[in-house]
Design an enzyme around this catalytic site. Structure first.
Site: not given
Ligand code: SAH
Ligand code: SF4
Length: 378
Positions: A91, A104, A111, A115, A118, A356
């Site tokens: 997306e 974005c 991934c 995390c 996420c 996000c």
């Molecule tokens: N992988 C990269 C970039 C993609 S995520 C990273 O982790 O930085 C972009 C941002 O959204 C990151 O700061 C991530 O931690 C945040 N993010 C991920 N899941 C989220 C959620 N459920 N709510 C709010 N922010 C989130």
């Molecule tokens: Fe991967 Fe989501 Fe962690 Fe970013 S926040 S590194 S996309 S698992």
């Protein structure tokens, strides 16, 4: 295999042309046709010799992922689902604002870094996106934005002030954030080539300050990025100590916070901006207390930075809750009183799951993590 010219930055295209026995400077013309005029038909490239056009169409193509869904949220945020083959989809999200249009961009199908909070991380990992699939998101966004509203610029009043509702007007992408699906620095070479194209004056011509890579903190790749292609950097911190960060951002077990902060200091020596953005997702009862704020203030004391607080966005199967507006306000005020520039990210497009961390696309998980968890794939 047919060559997709969208995979090449200027240098790659010049090498390709040289191999064909052509003049390398043609790369500039071709880049302009592809990226500035959104042209994918060689026959329309009127300033190229006919025999070059014929040769190019024989051995190469200009193709982008197919748009399979196109949604616009109530606030004007637009999300595209792009099919990238074998049933996988990624997306990208366009966020229109008064004075800029931010795209974005995704860098991977899923991934691998898992995390805890996420949606993409919960889905597991399938593969890296190619350069063409990364840049194709920008190419498509500009094309689709132009198509929808005939590319009208925001209306201006006589004194040059923008119309109060510019959000209704389609524009080109002026800023890119690598904050879609995936960890950009885990797909390093393709992301750097894609960044080169975004920055090239003959392609998208974006300034380094308007292109942001967001990383969960892959230290060796951060060091390589600052040498190869220093763009603005956002680091997903999310916790003020290693115990909590190990849990929320598991890659912290490999690259702990103090090493990460040292890498940020090194990055600043080459960065186009004089600060690092630290992203900090606000999770109710997990990382949002007054003592977490105090710890965070101490932690980042020596790093020139801005803090971006991101209210957690829920997704199907997520086990966290968003911090209350009151705890976010208290947290923000404490950071600000300590002299840290702090913003709270506006939640955009959450009615179409475009905010996000909500991006899920369609990932056929090769790591089989998603089947061990309880996430339902959209
Ligand atoms: N992988 C990269 C970039 C993609 S995520 C990273 O982790 O930085 C972009 C941002 O959204 C990151 O700061 C991530 O931690 C945040 N993010 C991920 N899941 C989220 C959620 N459920 N709510 C709010 N922010 C989130
Ligand atoms: Fe991967 Fe989501 Fe962690 Fe970013 S926040 S590194 S996309 S698992």
């Amino acid at each position: 295999m047919t060559i997709n010219l969208l995979d090449y930055d200027r240098e790659g295209l010049a090498d390709f042309l040289t191999e064909m026995g052509e003049k390398p400077f043609r790369a500039r013309q071709i880049l302009k046709w592809i990226h500035q005029s959104n042209q994918s038909d060689f026959n329309q490239m009127s300033d190229l010799a006919k025999n070059l056009r014929a040769k190019l169409s024989k051995i190469s193509v200009i193709t982008v992922p197919q748009v399979t869904r196109d949604h616009t949220a109530a606030d004007g945020t637009r999300k595209w689902l792009l099919s990238v083959g074998s049933g996988n989809g990624v997306e990208s999200v366009f966020i229109p604002e008064a004075n800029r249009g931010t795209l974005c961009v995704s860098s991977q199908v899923g991934c691998a870094l898992a995390c805890a909070f996420c949606a993409t991380g919960k889905q597991g990992f399938n593969r890296n996106l190619s350069v063409a699939e990364i840049v194709g998101q920008l190419w498509l966004a500009n094309k689709m934005l132009m198509e929808k509203n005939g590319c009208q610029p925001p209306a201006k009043t006589r004194n040059g002030i923008l119309d109060p509702q510019p959000v209704l007007f389609a524009r080109r992408v002026t800023n890119v954030v690598m904050m879609g699906m995936g960890e950009p620095l885990a797909n390093f070479e393709n992301v750097v080539t894609a960044l080169n194209i975004m920055l090239d004056d003959h392609a998208y011509g974006l300034s380094r300050r308007r292109v942001t890579v967001s990383t969960s903190g892959l230290i060796p790749a951060m060091d390589r990025l600052r040498k190869r292609c220093p763009v603005a950097l956002a680091v997903s911190l999310h916790a003020p100590n290693d115990v909590l960060r190990d849990y929320l951002v598991p890659v912290n077990q490999k690259y702990p916070i103090q090493d990460l902060l040292a890498a940020c200091q090194r990055y600043l020596q080459d960065a186009p901006r004089d600060f690092i953005t630290f992203e900090y997702v606000m999770l109710d009862g997990i990382n949002d207390s007054v003592s977490h704020a105090r710890e965070l203030i101490q932690l980042v004391r020596d790093v020139p930075c801005k803090i971006n607080l991101i209210p957690f966005n829920a997704f199907p199967g997520s086990e966290f809750k968003r911090s209350s507006s009151e705890s976010i306000r208290v947290f923000r005020d404490m950071l600000m009183q300590a002299g840290l520039t702090t913003t709270v990210r506006k939640t955009r497009g959450d009615d179409i799951a475009a905010a996000c961390g909500q991006l899920a696309g369609r990932v056929y998980d090769k790591t089989r993590r998603s089947t061990r968890g309880k996430l339902e794939v959209i």
